[in-house]
Design a protein around this motif. Structure first.
Motif, PDB file in Angstrom:
ATOM      1  N   SER A  86     -81.432   6.613 120.079  1.00 52.73           N
ATOM      2  CA  SER A  86     -82.563   7.535 120.046  1.00 52.73           C
ATOM      3  C   SER A  86     -82.075   8.974 120.098  1.00 52.73           C
ATOM      4  O   SER A  86     -80.984   9.259 120.584  1.00 52.73           O
ATOM      5  N   VAL A  87     -82.914   9.855 119.556  1.00 52.63           N
ATOM      6  CA  VAL A  87     -82.658  11.293 119.584  1.00 52.63           C
ATOM      7  C   VAL A  87     -83.977  11.948 119.996  1.00 52.63           C
ATOM      8  O   VAL A  87     -84.982  11.801 119.311  1.00 52.63           O
ATOM      9  N   PHE A  88     -83.970  12.631 121.144  1.00 52.13           N
ATOM     10  CA  PHE A  88     -85.171  13.281 121.653  1.00 52.13           C
ATOM     11  C   PHE A  88     -84.985  14.790 121.695  1.00 52.13           C
ATOM     12  O   PHE A  88     -83.950  15.282 122.156  1.00 52.13           O
ATOM     13  N   GLU A  89     -85.984  15.511 121.219  1.00 53.01           N
ATOM     14  CA  GLU A  89     -85.979  16.961 121.327  1.00 53.01           C
ATOM     15  C   GLU A  89     -86.726  17.349 122.597  1.00 53.01           C
ATOM     16  O   GLU A  89     -87.905  17.019 122.773  1.00 53.01           O
ATOM     17  N   ASN A  90     -86.020  18.025 123.489  1.00 50.84           N
ATOM     18  CA  ASN A  90     -86.608  18.568 124.702  1.00 50.84           C
ATOM     19  C   ASN A  90     -86.817  20.067 124.487  1.00 50.84           C
ATOM     20  O   ASN A  90     -86.434  20.607 123.457  1.00 50.84           O
ATOM     21  N   GLU A  91     -87.379  20.721 125.462  1.00 53.39           N
ATOM     22  CA  GLU A  91     -87.660  22.148 125.302  1.00 53.39           C
ATOM     23  C   GLU A  91     -86.397  22.956 125.019  1.00 53.39           C
ATOM     24  O   GLU A  91     -86.398  23.843 124.174  1.00 53.39           O
ATOM     25  N   ASN A  92     -85.295  22.618 125.705  1.00 50.23           N
ATOM     26  CA  ASN A  92     -84.089  23.428 125.591  1.00 50.23           C
ATOM     27  C   ASN A  92     -82.915  22.753 124.890  1.00 50.23           C
ATOM     28  O   ASN A  92     -81.889  23.395 124.679  1.00 50.23           O
ATOM     29  N   ASP A  93     -83.031  21.468 124.605  1.00 51.80           N
ATOM     30  CA  ASP A  93     -81.907  20.780 123.979  1.00 51.80           C
ATOM     31  C   ASP A  93     -82.364  19.522 123.244  1.00 51.80           C
ATOM     32  O   ASP A  93     -83.547  19.195 123.232  1.00 51.80           O
ATOM     33  N   ILE A  94     -81.391  18.865 122.628  1.00 47.00           N
ATOM     34  CA  ILE A  94     -81.607  17.584 121.941  1.00 47.00           C
ATOM     35  C   ILE A  94     -80.786  16.557 122.704  1.00 47.00           C
ATOM     36  O   ILE A  94     -79.589  16.769 122.947  1.00 47.00           O
ATOM     37  N   LEU A  95     -81.398  15.447 123.102  1.00 49.35           N
ATOM     38  CA  LEU A  95     -80.706  14.403 123.854  1.00 49.35           C
ATOM     39  C   LEU A  95     -80.459  13.197 122.952  1.00 49.35           C
ATOM     40  O   LEU A  95     -81.396  12.626 122.400  1.00 49.35           O
ATOM     41  N   VAL A  96     -79.183  12.839 122.798  1.00 50.16           N
ATOM     42  CA  VAL A  96     -78.789  11.694 121.969  1.00 50.16           C
ATOM     43  C   VAL A  96     -78.387  10.551 122.891  1.00 50.16           C
ATOM     44  O   VAL A  96     -77.533  10.719 123.764  1.00 50.16           O
ATOM     45  N   SER A  97     -79.015   9.386 122.706  1.00 53.11           N
ATOM     46  CA  SER A  97     -78.666   8.198 123.488  1.00 53.11           C
ATOM     47  C   SER A  97     -77.987   7.191 122.584  1.00 53.11           C
ATOM     48  O   SER A  97     -78.359   7.046 121.414  1.00 53.11           O
ATOM     49  N   ASN A  98     -77.001   6.492 123.139  1.00 62.38           N
ATOM     50  CA  ASN A  98     -76.350   5.445 122.365  1.00 62.38           C
ATOM     51  C   ASN A  98     -76.099   4.242 123.252  1.00 62.38           C
ATOM     52  O   ASN A  98     -76.196   4.333 124.471  1.00 62.38           O
ATOM     53  N   GLU A  99     -75.805   3.140 122.609  1.00 63.44           N
ATOM     54  CA  GLU A  99     -75.587   1.893 123.326  1.00 63.44           C
ATOM     55  C   GLU A  99     -74.322   1.230 122.810  1.00 63.44           C
ATOM     56  O   GLU A  99     -74.132   1.075 121.609  1.00 63.44           O
ATOM     57  N   GLU A 100     -73.467   0.877 123.757  1.00 65.42           N
ATOM     58  CA  GLU A 100     -72.230   0.165 123.433  1.00 65.42           C
ATOM     59  C   GLU A 100     -72.483  -1.326 123.569  1.00 65.42           C
ATOM     60  O   GLU A 100     -73.144  -1.750 124.510  1.00 65.42           O
ATOM     61  N   THR A 101     -71.963  -2.104 122.639  1.00 67.39           N
ATOM     62  CA  THR A 101     -72.016  -3.558 122.788  1.00 67.39           C
ATOM     63  C   THR A 101     -70.602  -4.035 123.064  1.00 67.39           C
ATOM     64  O   THR A 101     -69.653  -3.631 122.396  1.00 67.39           O
TER      65      THR A 101
END
Length: 127
Positions: A86-101
């Motif tokens: 997922s990639v979320f835009e917050n007020e001050n930044d962009i948060l990228v989440s990832n998952e390792e298998t």
């Protein structure tokens, strides 16, 4: 003054993923690419041992419209993987989440995942 900014999930587009041999010289990293030169340098590196980018959905990126995000794990057993979830835009930044298998194999490789998202000037933070 309180902000009414709502965090928004950004739509990102798959560019490529898989595993490198581990001999390409790419460190474990989270990369943000904003121009053609950075992109060409990365393509040259991922293709150093074999033509990995031949399997990418696209290799021509419009950097006027898009930012490329790439996640590379350290060299691991081949059945390991990484996926940007997922990639979320917050007020001050962009948060990228990832998952390792997690995997268990004897051959080593370096998992990676590359996506593009709408162009941004905000800081990009990896979870």
């Amino acid at each position: 003054m309180e902000s009414n900014f709502q965090a928004t999930e950004l739509i990102f587009t798959y560019v490529g993923s898989g595993s490198l041999y581990g001999d390409e010289g790419i460190q474990q990293s989270n990369l943000v690419l904003n121009n053609q030169t950075e992109w060409q340098n990365l393509l040259t590196q991922v293709n150093a041992v074999s033509p990995v980018s031949d399997n990418f959905e696209e290799t021509t990126i419009d950097f006027e419209s898009y930012t490329v995000i790439a996640v590379f794990l350290e060299v691991k057993p081949t059945s390991w993987g990484i996926e940007i979830t997922s990639v979320f835009e917050n007020e001050n930044d962009i948060l990228v989440s990832n998952e390792e298998t997690e995997g268990d194999a004897t051959i080593l490789s370096q998992p990676f995942h590359i996506v593009k998202m709408p162009k941004t000037t905000k800081d990009i933070v990896f979870e």
